[in-house]
Design a protein around this motif. Structure first.
Motif, PDB file in Angstrom:
ATOM      1  N   GLU A   1       0.841   4.487  -2.437  1.00 45.38           N
ATOM      2  CA  GLU A   1       0.635   5.845  -1.938  1.00 45.38           C
ATOM      3  C   GLU A   1       1.783   6.764  -2.325  1.00 45.38           C
ATOM      4  OE1 GLU A   1      -0.259   5.665   2.223  1.00 45.38           O
ATOM      5  OE2 GLU A   1      -2.405   5.493   1.783  1.00 45.38           O
ATOM      6  N   ALA A   2       2.996   6.217  -2.302  1.00 41.15           N
ATOM      7  CA  ALA A   2       4.144   7.028  -2.716  1.00 41.15           C
ATOM      8  C   ALA A   2       3.946   7.477  -4.161  1.00 41.15           C
ATOM      9  CB  ALA A   2       5.431   6.225  -2.569  1.00 41.15           C
ATOM     10  N   ALA A   3       3.489   6.552  -5.003  1.00 44.65           N
ATOM     11  CA  ALA A   3       3.261   6.893  -6.409  1.00 44.65           C
ATOM     12  C   ALA A   3       2.186   7.977  -6.524  1.00 44.65           C
ATOM     13  CB  ALA A   3       2.859   5.645  -7.189  1.00 44.65           C
ATOM     14  N   ARG A   4       1.117   7.808  -5.770  1.00 43.80           N
ATOM     15  CA  ARG A   4       0.050   8.824  -5.797  1.00 43.80           C
ATOM     16  C   ARG A   4       0.580  10.174  -5.333  1.00 43.80           C
ATOM     17  NH1 ARG A   4      -4.710   6.767  -6.932  1.00 43.80           N
ATOM     18  NH2 ARG A   4      -5.233   4.656  -6.290  1.00 43.80           N
ATOM     19  N   SER A   5       1.393  10.152  -4.294  1.00 45.67           N
ATOM     20  CA  SER A   5       1.881  11.409  -3.738  1.00 45.67           C
ATOM     21  C   SER A   5       2.787  12.136  -4.730  1.00 45.67           C
ATOM     22  CB  SER A   5       2.624  11.171  -2.420  1.00 45.67           C
ATOM     23  OG  SER A   5       3.932  10.696  -2.669  1.00 45.67           O
TER      24      SER A   5
ATOM     25  N   ARG B   1       0.814  -1.207   0.000  1.00 42.39           N
ATOM     26  CA  ARG B   1       0.000   0.000   0.000  1.00 42.39           C
ATOM     27  C   ARG B   1       0.851   1.261   0.000  1.00 42.39           C
ATOM     28  NH1 ARG B   1      -5.250   1.093   1.944  1.00 42.39           N
ATOM     29  NH2 ARG B   1      -5.142   3.147   2.895  1.00 42.39           N
ATOM     30  N   GLY B   2       1.903   1.213   0.799  1.00 41.96           N
ATOM     31  CA  GLY B   2       2.770   2.382   0.920  1.00 41.96           C
ATOM     32  C   GLY B   2       3.415   2.751  -0.407  1.00 41.96           C
ATOM     33  N   GLU B   3       3.766   1.745  -1.200  1.00 40.47           N
ATOM     34  CA  GLU B   3       4.410   2.025  -2.484  1.00 40.47           C
ATOM     35  C   GLU B   3       3.411   2.650  -3.460  1.00 40.47           C
ATOM     36  OE1 GLU B   3       7.067  -0.974  -4.078  1.00 40.47           O
ATOM     37  OE2 GLU B   3       7.359  -1.819  -2.084  1.00 40.47           O
TER      38      GLU B   3
ATOM     39  N   ILE C   1       3.641   1.137 -11.921  1.00 44.00           N
ATOM     40  CA  ILE C   1       3.930   0.625 -10.579  1.00 44.00           C
ATOM     41  C   ILE C   1       3.153  -0.652 -10.259  1.00 44.00           C
ATOM     42  CG2 ILE C   1       3.945   1.147  -8.095  1.00 44.00           C
ATOM     43  CD1 ILE C   1       5.931   2.853  -9.674  1.00 44.00           C
TER      44      ILE C   1
END
Ligand SMILES: Nc1ncnc2c1ncn2[C@@H]1O[C@H](COP(=O)(O)OP(=O)(O)O)[C@@H](O)[C@H]1O
Ligand SMILES: [Mg+2]
Lengths: 269, 240
Positions: free
Chosen positions: B128-132, B124-126, B144
């Motif tokens: 979210e990083a892409a979204r951010s 999930r974190g990866e 991704i």
């Protein structure tokens, strides 16, 4: 004009009110430390700013641009224009507690991914910029290494470089050193300190009180979703007025002074 | 034991093998291409996409492949006027086409389920990083989520490929001369079922293990980024 302005932000998860009317603004070059006990809503605040979480009410403005929100048919609040959100996110660099590097890509690939595919920067130019950033965070020799082969401190520095590669106007740090072994905290704080010296606008959620005192211009103390105290960092941290903050500071080892030495003084900046 | 009949039949069996491989390969390829959008639709927040994908996967995973094969091969006859009108009846007259179509639809449903699980397993974190960083929609999938999901799904997908290879033997029932079909005909002529089916079985076995070997190689290459970790257990798990 503020680089970032948050007005009256509310967020609840189920029955839990996590943010209860947060207003905050950062002028250009401001470094704001956000402190508060675990569960006080610090992460949620940062996540609402770049809409990883959708605030139930309130506004976010980045460099004067308001993020437009709307309600869907079922009354759910959400962004009115997803492309605006994507665009605004490219101007807000987020650094996560757990780094969140893409594990299947090398450090360099992690850094050039979004500049190339989101901003449309030519590959050659993106690589040159990435190498410059790698040098800045002290990872020149890790260019072609996969995240799994890095230490936590190196991973976090790579993640900072990845965020910087978008040339964001504001950087958001969510406890950037909390997942690190104590001996690795200093190398990451030093990088953030250098960014502050450059005059970058930053919001930093941190428990490192000494670091906050040394690096941030203002400190905001959050408790149960509201800002209990805020002001110039030295004033807020050295002369807390509320009982909440007094208790918080006295529960941190050495009033948090312990971490200021990790920056190694001005000569190492 | 006299193996003359095996030697004599080998050229014909190999011809059947070629057809088997052809049908397997085509179905896997088309099935995979179909599975990606189906899996994405299945995970979509939009009902309009999610519900049809769910129904499709439910049907093809919940009914026997043989029934699906009969449905397409014999059932299409009932829609001849319509199929004629849209100009595809000539395709449905061919057992070969019906076989590939059915196997494609079938494997796509299973593959979509595998991919769905893999996409959900992408950290999930990866995402979210892409979204951010401003990634969303198809770009986020393409750059991704899918590359990570493909890696995660390789072991399960290999099983699916092996399963499909073996399932192609059903196409002999609708008159195709795949490996099993050829073996059946030779058995009918020679009354040597034992030797011929063992030979056919061995050929399937060789192909199966070639699949598995290739997949292991690929998996090792794709997990290079996790191996040789200075301190940590992940290397052991992946190395298996
Ligand atoms: N996605 C979520 N769903 C439900 N509860 C959540 C979610 N995210 C955070 N919370 C809850 O909101 C509260 C504040 O969380 P958080 O903002 O992460 O606090 P902090 O970062 O200050 O420790 C916590 O009680 C947490 O359990
Ligand atoms: Mg937090």
């Amino acid at each position: 004009m503020a680089a970032l302005r948050v007005s009256d932000l509310y967020k609840r998860f189920g029955a839990l009110d996590v943010l209860r009317g947060i207003s905050l603004s950062a002028q250009e070059r401001d470094v704001i430390a956000i402190m508060g006990a675990s569960g006080s809503g610090k992460s949620t605040l940062l996540r609402c700013i770049n809409l990883l979480d959708i605030p139930d009410a309130g506004e976010v403005q980045v460099a004067g641009e308001l993020i437009h929100m709307t309600f869907d048919r079922r009354g759910q609040r959400g962004p009115a224009d997803r492309r605006q959100v994507d665009r605004i996110r490219t101007r807000l660099g987020m650094v996560f507690q757990r780094f969140n590097l893409w594990s299947h890509l090398t450090v360099l690939q992690n850094i050039i991914e979004a500049p190339i595919h989101v901003l449309g920067v030519p590959r050659r130019q993106a690589i040159a910029h990435a190498e410059h950033l790698l040098h800045k965070v002290g990872l020149d020799d890790k260019r072609d290494t996969y995240p799994a082969h890095l230490s936590g401190g190196q991973e976090q520095r790579a993640a900072i470089a990845r965020a910087l590669a978008m040339e964001p106007e504001v950087m958001l740090f969510d406890e950037p050193t909390s997942a690190l072994d104590p001996e690795l905290v200093g190398e990451v704080l030093k990088v953030i300190d250098a960014l502050a010296e450059e005059g970058r606008t930053m919001l930093i959620v941190t428990h490192e009180i000494g670091f906050a005192r040394a690096v941030s211009s203002r400190t905001v103390f959050l408790h149960e979703g509201t800002i209990v105290e805020e002001g110039p960092s030295r004033q807020v941290l050295d002369h807390p007025r509320s009982d909440r903050l007094k208790r918080f500071l006295s529960n941190s080892p050495g009033g948090g002074r312990a971490t200021s030495h990790l920056l190694g003084g001005d000569d190492l900046r | 034991m006299d193996l003359a009949i095996v030697w004599e039949s080998l050229p014909r069996l190999l011809e059947g093998t070629v057809l088997t491989l052809e049908i397997t390969g085509l179905s896997l390829l088309a099935g995979f291409c179909l599975a990606v959008p189906v899996a994405m639709a299945r995970l979509s927040p939009r009902r309009m996409l999610r519900v049809p994908a769910y129904g499709y996967m439910l049907y093809f995973r919940g009914t026997p492949l043989l029934v699906q094969l009969f449905l397409v091969y014999y059932g299409s006859g009932q829609f001849q006027p319509f199929l004629d009108q849209v100009g595809v009846w000539f395709l449905f007259r061919e057992a070969y086409f019906c076989a590939v179509l059915t196997l494609t639809l079938n494997t796509a449903a299973y593959t979509a389920e595998i991919l769905r699980g893999a996409m959900l397993a992408v950290p999930r974190g990866e995402v979210e990083a892409a979204r951010s960083l401003g990634m969303s929609g198809l770009l986020l999938y393409r750059r991704i989520i899918l590359p990570k999901a493909f890696r995660l799904s390789l072991p399960a997908y290999t099983n699916e490929a092996v399963f499909l290879l073996q399932a192609t033997s059903l196409v002999s029932i609708i008159t195709l001369l795949d490996l099993t079909g050829v073996a059946r005909i030779i058995v009918a002529q020679s009354f040597e079922p034992y030797k011929l089916y063992v030979t056919a079985g061995l050929i399937y076995l060789v192909i199966t293990y070639t699949f598995v070997l290739v997949s292991r190689r690929l998996e090792r290459r794709l997990s290079a980024h996790l191996r040789g970790q200075p301190a940590g257990g992940i290397g052991n798990v992946v190395g298996r």
